[in-house]
Every structure is written in structure tokens, then in C-alpha cells.
Scaffold this motif. Structure first.
Motif, PDB file in Angstrom:
ATOM      1  N   PHE A 210      50.261 -20.098  30.398  1.00 48.67           N
ATOM      2  CA  PHE A 210      50.772 -21.436  30.640  1.00 48.67           C
ATOM      3  C   PHE A 210      52.242 -21.485  31.067  1.00 48.67           C
ATOM      4  CE2 PHE A 210      47.815 -22.671  26.872  1.00 48.67           C
ATOM      5  CZ  PHE A 210      46.697 -22.332  27.616  1.00 48.67           C
ATOM      6  N   GLY A 211      53.037 -20.500  30.662  1.00 48.56           N
ATOM      7  CA  GLY A 211      54.476 -20.626  30.784  1.00 48.56           C
ATOM      8  C   GLY A 211      55.090 -19.800  31.893  1.00 48.56           C
ATOM      9  N   ILE A 212      56.222 -19.130  31.567  1.00 48.62           N
ATOM     10  CA  ILE A 212      56.973 -18.363  32.561  1.00 48.62           C
ATOM     11  C   ILE A 212      56.365 -16.978  32.733  1.00 48.62           C
ATOM     12  CG2 ILE A 212      59.231 -17.369  33.102  1.00 48.62           C
ATOM     13  CD1 ILE A 212      60.480 -19.704  31.536  1.00 48.62           C
ATOM     14  N   LEU A 213      56.279 -16.229  31.650  1.00 49.29           N
ATOM     15  CA  LEU A 213      55.658 -14.907  31.700  1.00 49.29           C
ATOM     16  C   LEU A 213      55.159 -14.528  30.310  1.00 49.29           C
ATOM     17  CD1 LEU A 213      57.834 -12.664  30.366  1.00 49.29           C
ATOM     18  CD2 LEU A 213      58.979 -13.059  32.549  1.00 49.29           C
ATOM     19  N   THR A 214      54.285 -13.537  30.274  1.00 51.43           N
ATOM     20  CA  THR A 214      53.677 -13.046  29.045  1.00 51.43           C
ATOM     21  C   THR A 214      53.941 -11.558  28.912  1.00 51.43           C
ATOM     22  OG1 THR A 214      51.906 -14.684  29.201  1.00 51.43           O
ATOM     23  CG2 THR A 214      51.514 -12.798  27.758  1.00 51.43           C
ATOM     24  N   VAL A 215      54.355 -11.138  27.719  1.00 59.14           N
ATOM     25  CA  VAL A 215      54.549  -9.720  27.402  1.00 59.14           C
ATOM     26  C   VAL A 215      53.442  -9.333  26.429  1.00 59.14           C
ATOM     27  CG1 VAL A 215      56.086  -8.006  26.373  1.00 59.14           C
ATOM     28  CG2 VAL A 215      57.048  -9.880  27.740  1.00 59.14           C
ATOM     29  N   LEU A 216      52.585  -8.412  26.842  1.00 59.35           N
ATOM     30  CA  LEU A 216      51.369  -8.091  26.075  1.00 59.35           C
ATOM     31  C   LEU A 216      51.379  -6.646  25.599  1.00 59.35           C
ATOM     32  CD1 LEU A 216      48.383  -9.028  25.272  1.00 59.35           C
ATOM     33  CD2 LEU A 216      47.688  -7.846  27.365  1.00 59.35           C
ATOM     34  N   TRP A 217      51.220  -6.477  24.274  1.00 59.28           N
ATOM     35  CA  TRP A 217      50.831  -5.174  23.743  1.00 59.28           C
ATOM     36  C   TRP A 217      49.326  -5.223  23.514  1.00 59.28           C
ATOM     37  CZ3 TRP A 217      47.916  -4.052  19.520  1.00 59.28           C
ATOM     38  CH2 TRP A 217      47.716  -2.684  19.279  1.00 59.28           C
ATOM     39  N   ALA A 218      48.629  -4.149  23.859  1.00 55.50           N
ATOM     40  CA  ALA A 218      47.182  -4.105  23.642  1.00 55.50           C
ATOM     41  C   ALA A 218      46.737  -2.681  23.386  1.00 55.50           C
ATOM     42  CB  ALA A 218      46.431  -4.668  24.858  1.00 55.50           C
ATOM     43  N   ASP A 219      45.630  -2.554  22.635  1.00 55.83           N
ATOM     44  CA  ASP A 219      44.982  -1.252  22.474  1.00 55.83           C
ATOM     45  C   ASP A 219      44.565  -0.713  23.841  1.00 55.83           C
ATOM     46  OD1 ASP A 219      44.938  -0.788  19.660  1.00 55.83           O
ATOM     47  OD2 ASP A 219      43.369  -2.293  19.437  1.00 55.83           O
ATOM     48  N   GLN A 220      44.540   0.614  23.957  1.00 54.89           N
ATOM     49  CA  GLN A 220      44.081   1.238  25.198  1.00 54.89           C
ATOM     50  C   GLN A 220      42.566   1.397  25.179  1.00 54.89           C
ATOM     51  OE1 GLN A 220      46.936   4.647  25.004  1.00 54.89           O
ATOM     52  NE2 GLN A 220      47.477   4.059  27.096  1.00 54.89           N
ATOM     53  N   GLY A 241      52.552   3.983  26.593  1.00 56.18           N
ATOM     54  CA  GLY A 241      53.871   3.436  26.336  1.00 56.18           C
ATOM     55  C   GLY A 241      54.218   2.170  27.090  1.00 56.18           C
ATOM     56  N   ALA A 242      53.259   1.618  27.843  1.00 54.44           N
ATOM     57  CA  ALA A 242      53.555   0.458  28.695  1.00 54.44           C
ATOM     58  C   ALA A 242      53.166  -0.847  28.016  1.00 54.44           C
ATOM     59  CB  ALA A 242      52.816   0.580  30.023  1.00 54.44           C
ATOM     60  N   LEU A 243      53.904  -1.888  28.361  1.00 56.18           N
ATOM     61  CA  LEU A 243      53.532  -3.256  28.030  1.00 56.18           C
ATOM     62  C   LEU A 243      53.018  -3.916  29.309  1.00 56.18           C
ATOM     63  CD1 LEU A 243      56.671  -4.266  25.936  1.00 56.18           C
ATOM     64  CD2 LEU A 243      54.433  -3.565  25.051  1.00 56.18           C
ATOM     65  N   LEU A 244      51.945  -4.676  29.184  1.00 58.55           N
ATOM     66  CA  LEU A 244      51.444  -5.430  30.324  1.00 58.55           C
ATOM     67  C   LEU A 244      52.190  -6.754  30.402  1.00 58.55           C
ATOM     68  CD1 LEU A 244      47.623  -4.756  29.941  1.00 58.55           C
ATOM     69  CD2 LEU A 244      49.020  -4.121  31.910  1.00 58.55           C
ATOM     70  N   VAL A 270      33.035  -2.714  25.390  1.00 57.62           N
ATOM     71  CA  VAL A 270      31.827  -1.912  25.224  1.00 57.62           C
ATOM     72  C   VAL A 270      32.020  -0.570  25.926  1.00 57.62           C
ATOM     73  CG1 VAL A 270      29.348  -1.774  25.630  1.00 57.62           C
ATOM     74  CG2 VAL A 270      30.403  -3.990  25.139  1.00 57.62           C
ATOM     75  N   VAL A 271      31.780   0.523  25.226  1.00 62.24           N
ATOM     76  CA  VAL A 271      31.835   1.864  25.787  1.00 62.24           C
ATOM     77  C   VAL A 271      30.535   2.570  25.435  1.00 62.24           C
ATOM     78  CG1 VAL A 271      33.001   4.091  25.764  1.00 62.24           C
ATOM     79  CG2 VAL A 271      34.351   1.987  25.633  1.00 62.24           C
ATOM     80  N   ASP A 272      29.774   2.988  26.464  1.00 64.02           N
ATOM     81  CA  ASP A 272      28.498   3.682  26.264  1.00 64.02           C
ATOM     82  C   ASP A 272      27.574   2.897  25.340  1.00 64.02           C
ATOM     83  OD1 ASP A 272      29.379   5.783  27.870  1.00 64.02           O
ATOM     84  OD2 ASP A 272      30.275   6.836  26.176  1.00 64.02           O
ATOM     85  N   GLY A 273      27.506   1.590  25.575  1.00 61.82           N
ATOM     86  CA  GLY A 273      26.598   0.749  24.804  1.00 61.82           C
ATOM     87  C   GLY A 273      27.053   0.414  23.403  1.00 61.82           C
ATOM     88  N   ARG A 274      28.300   0.766  23.071  1.00 61.25           N
ATOM     89  CA  ARG A 274      28.812   0.512  21.731  1.00 61.25           C
ATOM     90  C   ARG A 274      30.043  -0.393  21.800  1.00 61.25           C
ATOM     91  NH1 ARG A 274      27.278   3.769  17.589  1.00 61.25           N
ATOM     92  NH2 ARG A 274      29.274   3.477  16.544  1.00 61.25           N
ATOM     93  N   ILE A 275      30.061  -1.405  20.923  1.00 66.16           N
ATOM     94  CA  ILE A 275      31.267  -2.217  20.758  1.00 66.16           C
ATOM     95  C   ILE A 275      32.337  -1.371  20.076  1.00 66.16           C
ATOM     96  CG2 ILE A 275      32.245  -4.071  19.338  1.00 66.16           C
ATOM     97  CD1 ILE A 275      31.030  -5.292  21.629  1.00 66.16           C
ATOM     98  N   ILE A 276      33.566  -1.433  20.606  1.00 65.06           N
ATOM     99  CA  ILE A 276      34.681  -0.792  19.933  1.00 65.06           C
ATOM    100  C   ILE A 276      35.739  -1.854  19.639  1.00 65.06           C
ATOM    101  CG2 ILE A 276      34.265   1.477  20.921  1.00 65.06           C
ATOM    102  CD1 ILE A 276      36.468   0.933  22.920  1.00 65.06           C
ATOM    103  N   ARG A 277      36.582  -1.581  18.680  1.00 64.62           N
ATOM    104  CA  ARG A 277      37.570  -2.561  18.258  1.00 64.62           C
ATOM    105  C   ARG A 277      38.667  -2.719  19.310  1.00 64.62           C
ATOM    106  NH1 ARG A 277      41.786  -2.554  13.209  1.00 64.62           N
ATOM    107  NH2 ARG A 277      42.122  -4.797  13.157  1.00 64.62           N
ATOM    108  N   ARG A 278      39.153  -3.954  19.462  1.00 67.27           N
ATOM    109  CA  ARG A 278      40.275  -4.215  20.361  1.00 67.27           C
ATOM    110  C   ARG A 278      41.236  -5.193  19.703  1.00 67.27           C
ATOM    111  NH1 ARG A 278      42.420  -7.365  24.538  1.00 67.27           N
ATOM    112  NH2 ARG A 278      43.278  -6.108  26.257  1.00 67.27           N
ATOM    113  N   ARG A 279      42.518  -4.846  19.736  1.00 66.75           N
ATOM    114  CA  ARG A 279      43.570  -5.717  19.220  1.00 66.75           C
ATOM    115  C   ARG A 279      44.599  -5.938  20.329  1.00 66.75           C
ATOM    116  NH1 ARG A 279      44.907  -1.253  14.829  1.00 66.75           N
ATOM    117  NH2 ARG A 279      44.687  -0.174  16.819  1.00 66.75           N
ATOM    118  N   SER A 280      45.242  -7.091  20.290  1.00 71.18           N
ATOM    119  CA  SER A 280      46.314  -7.341  21.250  1.00 71.18           C
ATOM    120  C   SER A 280      47.291  -8.345  20.648  1.00 71.18           C
ATOM    121  CB  SER A 280      45.762  -7.879  22.581  1.00 71.18           C
ATOM    122  OG  SER A 280      45.195  -9.164  22.412  1.00 71.18           O
TER     123      SER A 280
END
Length: 343
Positions: A210-220, A241-244, A270-280
Motif C-alpha cells: 500500500f505504501g512507499i516500499l516494503t522490506v521483507l525477511w522471509a524463509d528460503q 543474506g538478502a532482504l526482498l 509445497v515441495v515434492d508434494g509436501r507442505i513445508i513451513r514458511r515464515r516472513s
């Protein structure tokens, strides 16, 4: 070929960075913002310990039982805990999902408070007090450290954006000196393991920020997808080591779409038919509530007139209403059409 470029911003982080290096960063940033609307930022200077503290805070809070987490829910406000399936980000563009509130993430949001800006009469709706989960005693200290670090990166990036747009130094200062900043920490809640996906299942619906910009940390891990100019979705994962970083609607409107507020979403990882955890954790640098978003010098022409003026708060409030209550914004037709045409 679709590519989210990696840009080293250390010359802007360093107060003694060379003019030549900063000019190169500004050129790279302009190219990325004009095409993809996303960049991967390295050389941001955030210590590894601060990132580790954020991750530990997410794990501490999201491990709590759901009934405990729900004690920190504040319906209708952009603060506190949001349970799974209580939001629909695609409705911030007016695009309804088949099951309207169908986003399979839970989130905790903190942000700028009125009390941070002495002497200013700011609206509680935009600068609400924060809720802190006492059931997760390590959460507040770690999250406040990350908030401060991400806030610093966002201001460094705005300086680089100012140079990239060839604007006078400090052009945006009066538009951001009491900015609505918000940190939304997400946890994708489908349990890990083998699953059979059936019907419409959305980690986080298609939206622009919505705003000016977003700085995102996320799991790989997989999940984040970005919509290109041809209406095709592409998977994006952060480099080591990167932020999106991506632009929001305010910057797109200021530049009259010279720079892109790119539509993105999160599918169940989903990786190989399995849900994996994701945090951001998404830090939203949104600008002052009363800042007027109108076309920057040199970004409009007779053939391409600018957007009508709107304040930062008006834009945010309309899109939050779509996300949390299903009331579609009146001015999101352009983005909605891009989502509906995607393939």
C-alpha cells in the motif's frame, strides 16, 4: 528472462560511501523499479543476531496454543494477532476469492504509535497503540530490535530512490517524518507433511503493497510469486543474506507508474508434494498519514496524465477495509484487471 536483481546498498549504508558507487546503485535501482518492481538487497548492515532474534520471536509466539494467541486479536484494526482465514489480501484490490476469507496465514502486526511523535495531533486509526503478547516474554524486545533495523534500511533505500529519480536531496522528508510504519509477521499455518491440495487454497492472496516500499525477511522456501508485465506468475526466493524489497502503491502513483507496484502472492509452500513451513516479516514504510500522493515532477505528460491526488491514509484505509472486511476499494481497477488476466 524474469529476474529479481541483487543490489548491494552498502555505499548508502556507509555515510562515507563514494559518489560513484552511489550513482551505480541509483542506476541499478531505477532499472529494477522500472521493470520488476522487486529487488534483493544485500549490504544492508543488519547484524545476523538481529535476524536470529526475529526468527526466535516468531517461533516463540506462533508455538502458543491458538486460544492464547487469540487473546491478542483486535478486529478491524491493523494491530495485534490475525488468525488463519480472517483476511483476504486479494480483496484489497477488489478481487474476491471463491471462499472470500481464505488466506491460510496467521499474522501479528505492530506499528507506529501516536505517542512516538510529540506535539503532533495524529489520528488513532493510523497510529494505534501496539499490543504485545505477554505469553511470549522474549517477543517484544526482539521484534522492536528488528523494527528499528528494518526502519533504518527503509530510510536508506528512500535516499537511494530520491537519487534514482533525480529529485532534490531530502525531497521526501516532509512526507515521511511521521510515517505510518507497520511490521506484519506471518506464519503459514497448514501443518507440515504430505497433503492433497483440493479446491482453492491460498497462502496469501494476490495484492500490491500500500505504501512507499516494503522490506521483507522471509524463509528460503517456495511460496512467494511475483506477477510480471505479461501476466505470468514467477517464483521468487531470497538469496543468501538478502532482504526482498518491493515498491508500494504510493511510490507507483508518485512516479505515475514509471516505477511499478508489483502484484504478488504466496501460494502454500509445497515441495515434492509436501507442505513445508514458511515464515516472513514484512516491514511497510508507508509515509505520513496526511502526505498527499500526487505525481512527481517530470513523471506526467499530456499523453500520460497523473493519478488524482489521494492521501496516504485514504489509500491505506481503503485497502485495509478490503483485506479485513471484504469492502472493495473504488480505485483499484487497474491492479484487479492484472490479477484477473494472470495465467
Amino acid at each position: 528472462m524474469f529476474n529479481v536483481p541483487v543490489i548491494d546498498i552498502s555505499s548508502y549504508v556507509d555515510p562515507h560511501g563514494s559518489a560513484a558507487d552511489r550513482a551505480r546503485v541509483a542506476r541499478e535501482l531505477d532499472a529494477a523499479c522500472s521493470t520488476v518492481g522487486f529487488v534483493q538487497v544485500v549490504g544492508h548492515g543488519i547484524p545476523a543476531a538481529t535476524i536470529d532474534g526475529l526468527i526466535a520471536a516468531l517461533d516463540e509466539f506462533y508455538a502458543l496454543p491458538l486460544d492464547v494467541k487469540k487473546r491478542y486479536t483486535r478486529p478491524g484494526e491493523n494491530r495485534g494477532y490475525s488468525p488463519p482465514k480472517s483476511e483476504s489480501l486479494s480483496m484489497s484490490l477488489g478481487v474476491a476469492a471463491a471462499n472470500q476469507m481464505n488466506d491460510f496465514y496467521e499474522a501479528f502486526t505492530v506499528g507506529s504509535e501516536r505517542g512516538w511523535f510529540a506535539g503532533l495531533d495524529l489520528p488513532e486509526t493510523s497510529y494505534a497503540r501496539n499490543t504485545w503478547p505477554v505469553a511470549a516474554p522474549g517477543f517484544r524486545t526482539a521484534v522492536e530490535a528488528w523494527f528499528a533495523a528494518a526502519r533504518g534500511v527503509s530510510r536508506v533505500l528512500l535516499t537511494a530512490c530520491t537519487d534514482a529519480l533525480d529529485l532534490p536531496t531530502a525531497y521526501f522528508d516532509d512526507l515521511t517524518d511521521h510515517s505510518i510504519d507497520a511490521l506484519k509477521m506471518n506464519n503459514y499455518t497448514l501443518p507440515e507433511g504430505e497433503i492433497e491440495l483440493a479446491g482453492e487454497l491460498t497462502g496469501m492472496g494476490a495484492h500490491t503493497d500500500f505504501g512507499i516500499l516494503t522490506v521483507l525477511w522471509a524463509d528460503q522456501v517456495p511460496g512467494l510469486q511475483v506477477l510480471d508485465v505479461d501476466g505470468v506468475w514467477h517464483d521468487v526466493q531470497p538469496a543468501d543474506g538478502a532482504l526482498l524489497v518491493n515498491l508500494g502503491d504510493a511510490m507507483a502513483r508518485w512516479t505515475n507508474d514509471r516505477w511499478r507496484s508489483t502484484v504478488h502472492r504466496v501460494d502454500p509452500p509445497v515441495v515434492d508434494g509436501r507442505i513445508i513451513r514458511r515464515r516472513s516479516a514484512a516491514f511497510f514504510f508507508d509515509g505520513n498519514h496526511d502526505a498527499v500522493i500526487e505525481t512527481l515532477p517530470g513523471c506526467a505528460s499530456a499523453e500520460r496524465p497523473g493519478y488524482p491526488p489521494i492521501t496516504v491514509a485514504e489509500n491505506i484505509d481503503a485497502k485495509l477495509a478490503g483485506m479485513k472486511t471484504g469492502v472493495a476499494p473504488e480505485f483499484a481497477d487497474r491492479e484487479a484487471q492484472r490479477v484477473m488476466a494472470a495465467r
